[in-house]
Design a protein around this motif. Sequence first.
Motif, PDB file in Angstrom:
ATOM      1  N   GLU A  21       1.180  -1.757   1.063  1.00  0.00           N
ATOM      2  CA  GLU A  21       2.453  -1.253   1.555  1.00  0.00           C
ATOM      3  C   GLU A  21       3.408  -2.380   1.936  1.00  0.00           C
ATOM      4  O   GLU A  21       4.626  -2.237   1.824  1.00  0.00           O
ATOM      5  N   PHE A  82       4.060   4.113   4.435  1.00  0.00           N
ATOM      6  CA  PHE A  82       4.497   5.225   3.598  1.00  0.00           C
ATOM      7  C   PHE A  82       4.476   6.536   4.395  1.00  0.00           C
ATOM      8  O   PHE A  82       3.698   6.709   5.326  1.00  0.00           O
ATOM      9  N   SER A 168       7.234   7.986   0.145  1.00  0.00           N
ATOM     10  CA  SER A 168       6.470   7.684  -1.070  1.00  0.00           C
ATOM     11  C   SER A 168       6.147   8.955  -1.847  1.00  0.00           C
ATOM     12  O   SER A 168       5.813   8.878  -3.035  1.00  0.00           O
TER      13      SER A 168
END
Length: 233
Positions: A21, A82, A168
Amino acid sequence: MEDEGRQPVARIAIVAALEREVGPLVAGWKVVRRGSDGWEFRFFENDRAVVVCGGIGPAAARRACEAVCASYRPEMVISAGFAGALVADLKVGDVVVPARVIDAGDGSRVETGIGSGGLVSAAEMASVERKRVLGGKYDAMAVDMEAAAVAKGAGLRGVRFGAVKVISDELEFEIPLVEGSVDAQGGFHTWRYLAGVAVRPWVWGRVVRMAGKSSVASGNLVGALRGRIEEFR
């Protein structure tokens, strides 16, 4: 960041679930391994910030938050990573800075003092149906799994808390889940996930789309986090 013989100090600490991430953010940063309460963590340091990727889920996030606070005494802790959209107008790559974080487990709320809207943290990955329920119940715009736990960990130490999330998966996107790909400590096992996906050809298209979405999301998240770090100059 660190003087010889003294505890390291960071102005801002960022707690994420997985290195993928925030990978571009910490590229080239110093990597330090430290133990905390029987757990070992990998910390990424630069001259103003520290990043720790504690794993997926609230328990892993809480451990990571407590470890980074104990080791670096930050002025602020940010839960980053996310999130899933709970409203139709949020798209992949949109950055969410919530004004409040809600724990779906007990209904508790933490105000961040910045941003707008709500982020709800749930203990499991949210399906499309679950996302619709959460959005309506908590009047929230996005869902994650870790922010509420990080907020509680920071609160116990009297450290300012904030969250920076990036979408996401959109409201109508169903993430393909594979049982056993996340272990009890919050670690994600890529090979287990891919092995599970390999025998389910009907989800291959979604997995490919998810990889593309994750790349876009990571890039936008990293840009937002760099901006926050710059604010702490």
